[in-house]
Write a protein that holds these residues in place. Structure first.
Motif, PDB file in Angstrom:
ATOM      1  N   PRO A  65       0.845  -1.196   0.000  1.00  0.00           N
ATOM      2  CA  PRO A  65       0.000   0.000   0.000  1.00  0.00           C
ATOM      3  C   PRO A  65       0.879   1.242   0.000  1.00  0.00           C
ATOM      4  O   PRO A  65       1.918   1.284   0.659  1.00  0.00           O
ATOM      5  N   CYS A  66       0.462   2.271  -0.736  1.00  0.00           N
ATOM      6  CA  CYS A  66       1.356   3.406  -0.970  1.00  0.00           C
ATOM      7  C   CYS A  66       1.493   4.330   0.225  1.00  0.00           C
ATOM      8  O   CYS A  66       2.334   5.240   0.211  1.00  0.00           O
ATOM      9  N   VAL A  67       0.695   4.121   1.267  1.00  0.00           N
ATOM     10  CA  VAL A  67       0.798   4.912   2.496  1.00  0.00           C
ATOM     11  C   VAL A  67       0.873   3.948   3.673  1.00  0.00           C
ATOM     12  O   VAL A  67       0.123   2.963   3.724  1.00  0.00           O
ATOM     13  N   GLY A  68       1.761   4.210   4.597  1.00  0.00           N
ATOM     14  CA  GLY A  68       1.875   3.383   5.791  1.00  0.00           C
ATOM     15  C   GLY A  68       1.253   4.074   6.995  1.00  0.00           C
ATOM     16  O   GLY A  68       1.093   5.297   7.020  1.00  0.00           O
ATOM     17  N   GLY A 107      -1.860  -4.231  -0.418  1.00  0.00           N
ATOM     18  CA  GLY A 107      -1.170  -3.756  -1.606  1.00  0.00           C
ATOM     19  C   GLY A 107      -2.067  -3.773  -2.821  1.00  0.00           C
ATOM     20  O   GLY A 107      -3.083  -4.473  -2.863  1.00  0.00           O
ATOM     21  N   PRO A 108      -1.696  -3.019  -3.852  1.00  0.00           N
ATOM     22  CA  PRO A 108      -2.556  -2.871  -5.024  1.00  0.00           C
ATOM     23  C   PRO A 108      -2.721  -4.145  -5.838  1.00  0.00           C
ATOM     24  O   PRO A 108      -3.690  -4.265  -6.602  1.00  0.00           O
ATOM     25  N   CYS A 151      -4.042   8.665  -5.023  1.00  0.00           N
ATOM     26  CA  CYS A 151      -3.760   7.274  -5.349  1.00  0.00           C
ATOM     27  C   CYS A 151      -5.028   6.593  -5.832  1.00  0.00           C
ATOM     28  O   CYS A 151      -6.138   7.120  -5.704  1.00  0.00           O
ATOM     29  N   VAL A 152      -4.865   5.403  -6.360  1.00  0.00           N
ATOM     30  CA  VAL A 152      -5.992   4.555  -6.750  1.00  0.00           C
ATOM     31  C   VAL A 152      -6.461   3.780  -5.527  1.00  0.00           C
ATOM     32  O   VAL A 152      -5.656   3.237  -4.771  1.00  0.00           O
ATOM     33  N   CYS A 153      -7.783   3.729  -5.335  1.00  0.00           N
ATOM     34  CA  CYS A 153      -8.398   2.889  -4.301  1.00  0.00           C
ATOM     35  C   CYS A 153      -9.369   1.926  -4.970  1.00  0.00           C
ATOM     36  O   CYS A 153     -10.027   2.284  -5.952  1.00  0.00           O
ATOM     37  N   ASN A 154      -9.475   0.724  -4.449  1.00  0.00           N
ATOM     38  CA  ASN A 154     -10.563  -0.184  -4.795  1.00  0.00           C
ATOM     39  C   ASN A 154     -11.346  -0.399  -3.503  1.00  0.00           C
ATOM     40  O   ASN A 154     -10.873  -1.077  -2.590  1.00  0.00           O
ATOM     41  N   ASP A 155     -12.511   0.229  -3.420  1.00  0.00           N
ATOM     42  CA  ASP A 155     -13.329   0.124  -2.214  1.00  0.00           C
ATOM     43  C   ASP A 155     -14.145  -1.171  -2.297  1.00  0.00           C
ATOM     44  O   ASP A 155     -15.345  -1.155  -2.559  1.00  0.00           O
ATOM     45  N   VAL A 156     -13.469  -2.285  -2.097  1.00  0.00           N
ATOM     46  CA  VAL A 156     -14.132  -3.594  -2.178  1.00  0.00           C
ATOM     47  C   VAL A 156     -15.211  -3.664  -1.092  1.00  0.00           C
ATOM     48  O   VAL A 156     -15.001  -3.212   0.043  1.00  0.00           O
ATOM     49  N   SER A 157     -16.365  -4.222  -1.458  1.00  0.00           N
ATOM     50  CA  SER A 157     -17.533  -4.180  -0.573  1.00  0.00           C
ATOM     51  C   SER A 157     -18.271  -5.518  -0.601  1.00  0.00           C
ATOM     52  O   SER A 157     -18.419  -6.120  -1.668  1.00  0.00           O
ATOM     53  N   PRO A 180      -7.314  -2.190  -1.119  1.00  0.00           N
ATOM     54  CA  PRO A 180      -6.079  -2.021  -1.900  1.00  0.00           C
ATOM     55  C   PRO A 180      -5.786  -0.541  -2.176  1.00  0.00           C
ATOM     56  O   PRO A 180      -6.664   0.195  -2.634  1.00  0.00           O
ATOM     57  N   LEU A 181      -4.555  -0.118  -1.899  1.00  0.00           N
ATOM     58  CA  LEU A 181      -4.124   1.268  -2.125  1.00  0.00           C
ATOM     59  C   LEU A 181      -2.873   1.278  -2.998  1.00  0.00           C
ATOM     60  O   LEU A 181      -1.920   0.563  -2.733  1.00  0.00           O
ATOM     61  N   GLY A 182      -2.857   2.135  -3.989  1.00  0.00           N
ATOM     62  CA  GLY A 182      -1.653   2.275  -4.810  1.00  0.00           C
ATOM     63  C   GLY A 182      -1.941   1.943  -6.275  1.00  0.00           C
ATOM     64  O   GLY A 182      -3.096   1.875  -6.672  1.00  0.00           O
ATOM     65  N   PRO A 183      -0.906   1.756  -7.078  1.00  0.00           N
ATOM     66  CA  PRO A 183       0.460   1.426  -6.680  1.00  0.00           C
ATOM     67  C   PRO A 183       1.300   2.596  -6.149  1.00  0.00           C
ATOM     68  O   PRO A 183       2.254   2.390  -5.418  1.00  0.00           O
ATOM     69  N   TRP A 184       0.937   3.817  -6.570  1.00  0.00           N
ATOM     70  CA  TRP A 184       1.775   4.959  -6.230  1.00  0.00           C
ATOM     71  C   TRP A 184       0.985   5.984  -5.439  1.00  0.00           C
ATOM     72  O   TRP A 184      -0.231   6.095  -5.542  1.00  0.00           O
ATOM     73  N   LEU A 185       1.708   6.756  -4.661  1.00  0.00           N
ATOM     74  CA  LEU A 185       1.209   8.023  -4.136  1.00  0.00           C
ATOM     75  C   LEU A 185       1.771   9.089  -5.072  1.00  0.00           C
ATOM     76  O   LEU A 185       2.978   9.341  -5.081  1.00  0.00           O
ATOM     77  N   VAL A 186       0.906   9.670  -5.868  1.00  0.00           N
ATOM     78  CA  VAL A 186       1.335  10.684  -6.835  1.00  0.00           C
ATOM     79  C   VAL A 186       1.189  12.052  -6.177  1.00  0.00           C
ATOM     80  O   VAL A 186       0.096  12.422  -5.737  1.00  0.00           O
ATOM     81  N   SER A 187       2.283  12.780  -6.092  1.00  0.00           N
ATOM     82  CA  SER A 187       2.280  14.052  -5.355  1.00  0.00           C
ATOM     83  C   SER A 187       1.283  15.029  -5.974  1.00  0.00           C
ATOM     84  O   SER A 187       1.022  15.016  -7.184  1.00  0.00           O
ATOM     85  N   ALA A 188       0.726  15.881  -5.118  1.00  0.00           N
ATOM     86  CA  ALA A 188      -0.339  16.786  -5.547  1.00  0.00           C
ATOM     87  C   ALA A 188       0.089  17.682  -6.697  1.00  0.00           C
ATOM     88  O   ALA A 188      -0.718  18.001  -7.582  1.00  0.00           O
TER      89      ALA A 188
END
Length: 281
Positions: A65-68, A107-108, A151-157, A180-188
């Protein structure tokens, strides 16, 4: 700037993607992509580094995940008008907020686990906003200055747990691997307009979601300003901002994930995720 975390679960190290797509190790400069490392001054120090001076990681490591150390994982429900309509729900007057347990984060490209007894597991591609500076009582005009990146999120439900177990939607949103978070944290600074991004989701190679953040009911700035009146947002907090139409719950007949199904979700400029669904042992 595209930042990431790589390595086995619980042992991820910080890294960045260089201009050639190479993975560079950042662990000599920071412990993790979390908390204070996302403050504006810390992000500026990372941006000032020469990627070529950083160790190049060989092979194909797992991307985490792109953020810890996420403190709050907040989700905005029914934030696309056409998704609210497909779900048969009223258009909200204010942002609908629910929380996803931080233990759901993965992870993504990690497997998504179908919980025991569950048969209505659904997909939701969403734009994720990562807070980079504390925000309390901020205005819409000030809000974007508190964003570290996207970042990309998949809000699995799991829809039965979400809608039929009573209480909050959190019950159907927080199962292990549902974040799942990522793959990247893209800066603003690398995302000129978060309200002009294309989102897609494919299941087994079939395009099921294809939308744009331009059709959000509440913008990123409006969401941050609203949430900041409820509680303080801290660096590393994540906000999933809603999903466009095309989820399984909205289909006729409804369609849900089975073991072996493959989800691929992505957002323009923010990368793609790929998850295989499997039964949770």
């Amino acid at each position: 700037m595209k930042l990431l975390r790589y390595g086995p679960p619980g042992q991820e190290r910080p890294g960045l993607l260089d201009a050639d797509g190479g993975l560079r190790d950042l662990s000599g400069h920071l412990g993790d992509l979390s908390g204070a490392a996302l403050l504006p001054q810390a992000m500026a120090r990372i941006a000032a580094l020469d990627p070529a001076s950083l160790p190049l990681i060989e092979g194909d490591p797992r991307i985490g995940p792109c953020v810890g150390g996420v403190g709050k994982y907040m989700c905005i429900g029914l934030n696309y008008r056409d998704h609210a309509e497909e779900a048969g729900m009223a258009i909200p007057e204010h942002p609908i907020l629910f929380m996803k347990a931080s233990s759901a984060i993965c992870g993504p490209n990690d497997d998504v686990l179908i919980p025991r007894g569950a048969d209505k597991v659904d997909w939701e591609v969403e734009l994720g906003v990562v807070i980079g500076k504390p925000a309390k009582y901020v205005t819409e005009a000030e809000a974007m200055g508190h964003v570290a990146g996207y970042c990309v999120c998949n809000d699995v439900s799991e829809r039965d747990r979400q809608l039929k177990l009573s209480g909050q939607w959190t019950k159907g949103k927080s199962c292990d691997s549902f974040g799942p978070l990522g793959p990247w944290l893209v800066s603003a600074d690398a995302v000129p307009d978060p309200q002009a991004l294309r989102l897609t989701a494919d299941v087994n190679g079939e395009r099921l979601q294809d939308g744009t953040t331009a059709t959000m009911i509440f913008t990123v700035a409006q969401i941050i300003a609203h949430l900041s009146t409820l509680f303080t947002l801290h660096p590393g907090d994540v906000i999933a901002t809603g999903t466009p139409p095309g989820v399984g719950m909205g289909m006729t007949p409804q369609r849900f994930l089975k073991p072996g199904d493959v989800m691929e979700v992505g957002i323009e400029g923010l990368g793609r995720q790929r998850q295989v669904a499997r039964a949770d042992d």
